[in-house]
Write a protein that holds these residues in place. Sequence first.
Motif, mmCIF file in Angstrom:
data_model
loop_
_atom_site.group_PDB
_atom_site.id
_atom_site.type_symbol
_atom_site.label_atom_id
_atom_site.label_comp_id
_atom_site.label_asym_id
_atom_site.label_seq_id
_atom_site.Cartn_x
_atom_site.Cartn_y
_atom_site.Cartn_z
ATOM 1 N N VAL A 1 0.783 -0.990 0.181
ATOM 2 C CA VAL A 1 -0.030 0.051 0.009
ATOM 3 C C VAL A 1 0.803 1.278 -0.012
ATOM 4 C CG1 VAL A 1 -1.877 -1.026 1.233
ATOM 5 C CG2 VAL A 1 -0.350 -0.117 2.721
ATOM 6 N N ALA A 2 2.140 1.198 0.309
ATOM 7 C CA ALA A 2 2.987 2.345 0.204
ATOM 8 C C ALA A 2 3.077 2.908 -1.073
ATOM 9 C CB ALA A 2 4.308 1.941 0.695
ATOM 10 N N GLY A 3 3.267 4.288 -1.077
ATOM 11 C CA GLY A 3 3.558 5.015 -2.217
ATOM 12 C C GLY A 3 4.639 4.623 -3.404
ATOM 13 N N ASP A 4 5.686 4.174 -2.498
ATOM 14 C CA ASP A 4 6.885 3.905 -2.909
ATOM 15 C C ASP A 4 6.999 2.386 -3.849
ATOM 16 O OD1 ASP A 4 7.152 2.383 -0.848
ATOM 17 O OD2 ASP A 4 9.095 3.195 -0.266
ATOM 18 N N LYS A 5 5.829 1.900 -3.681
ATOM 19 C CA LYS A 5 5.713 0.719 -4.460
ATOM 20 C C LYS A 5 4.592 0.586 -5.553
ATOM 21 C CE LYS A 5 6.840 -2.266 -0.439
ATOM 22 N NZ LYS A 5 6.576 -3.560 0.614
ATOM 23 N N THR A 6 4.259 2.053 -5.659
ATOM 24 C CA THR A 6 2.839 2.131 -6.651
ATOM 25 C C THR A 6 3.370 2.958 -7.805
ATOM 26 O OG1 THR A 6 1.437 1.977 -4.806
ATOM 27 C CG2 THR A 6 0.546 3.200 -6.813
ATOM 28 N N LEU A 7 3.081 2.738 -8.919
ATOM 29 C CA LEU A 7 3.298 3.886 -10.119
ATOM 30 C C LEU A 7 2.157 4.116 -10.795
ATOM 31 C CD1 LEU A 7 6.271 1.909 -11.884
ATOM 32 C CD2 LEU A 7 6.644 3.747 -10.319
ATOM 33 N N LEU A 8 2.028 5.446 -11.088
ATOM 34 C CA LEU A 8 0.861 5.850 -11.854
ATOM 35 C C LEU A 8 1.513 5.968 -13.361
ATOM 36 C CD1 LEU A 8 -0.129 8.825 -9.532
ATOM 37 C CD2 LEU A 8 -1.221 6.493 -9.668
ATOM 38 N N VAL A 9 0.497 5.751 -14.424
ATOM 39 C CA VAL A 9 1.051 5.836 -15.915
ATOM 40 C C VAL A 9 -0.034 6.501 -16.330
ATOM 41 C CG1 VAL A 9 1.513 4.355 -17.743
ATOM 42 C CG2 VAL A 9 1.884 3.284 -15.530
ATOM 43 N N TRP A 10 0.457 7.855 -16.564
ATOM 44 C CA TRP A 10 -0.387 8.744 -17.467
ATOM 45 C C TRP A 10 -0.261 8.737 -18.902
ATOM 46 C CZ3 TRP A 10 -3.983 10.368 -14.109
ATOM 47 C CH2 TRP A 10 -3.614 10.292 -12.767
#
Length: 277
Positions: free
Chosen positions: A11-20
């Motif tokens: 759930v941490a932000g450093d394990k999540t990527l956004l793809v725009w």
Amino acid sequence: MVELVPFAVPVAGDKTLLVWELSSGPTAEALQHSLFTVFSQFGLLYSVRVFPKAAVAGPGFYGIIKFYSARDAHRAQKACDQKQLFQTSPVKVPLGTGHKAVQHNTPALNSSRCQELANYYFGFNGWSKRIIKLQDLSNLEEKEKEDIVTPLQKQSLKLFCALEVVLPSHECRSPEVGMAEEPLDKLEEGSLSFLMKRKVTQKLAIQKAMTDAFQKLLIVVLESGKVAVAYRPCEEVTDARTEEELQDFIQPCGQREEESLSDFSCEEEEFRLPELD
């Protein structure tokens, strides 16, 4: 720096990527497949989701990708940001902005996800589960006798499981127990429906025990890329961040086996419940 990978939902932000800036041409399902193909090259993925952009932002999609490893997420971000990947225009790939997760607040992975994570880091033959005891605690025959005198109560199947997750090459084992209970609408012992219900309840007890056993393990990814495992009956290890700080935990079931597992013996006698009358 070492990285700790728990058997928990990332759930941490450093394990999540956004793809725009995903193209509006392909379907969401096609984009999801393409994103999985690209980003799974950098590490094991927990999820890949694609959503339509807000109406005011115009046509198109964006994606959210979750890794189990922050290190893998950072490598993927650096390699894919401002690249075309599978479309003609480049995409933007920023890291998530969520706060760092607190270990004891993160949801545990279910048993199938735990097995997937263990297979990825330890190999299919690098770990196993050993069922120590399965016991039926339903005592249905006694309840039937009681119901002759007392009002009929809802019957249920209750199964107990004791098992251990074993990692032979790391000389580590994690014992745990699980209990599952399923209601019975009508007691038809020996019937196919009863046997199927019992099989389902047994499976749930095993899954519960296995999930909890994995929660005591931490995957330790060293700077060299090698993988170790830490056994943590307490949460103390989650505060360690350097290899030196982890030395007391990395081999808790090998060099320090007697000290670390003396209270978690996996001998069958430790888990045996008294037989019901």
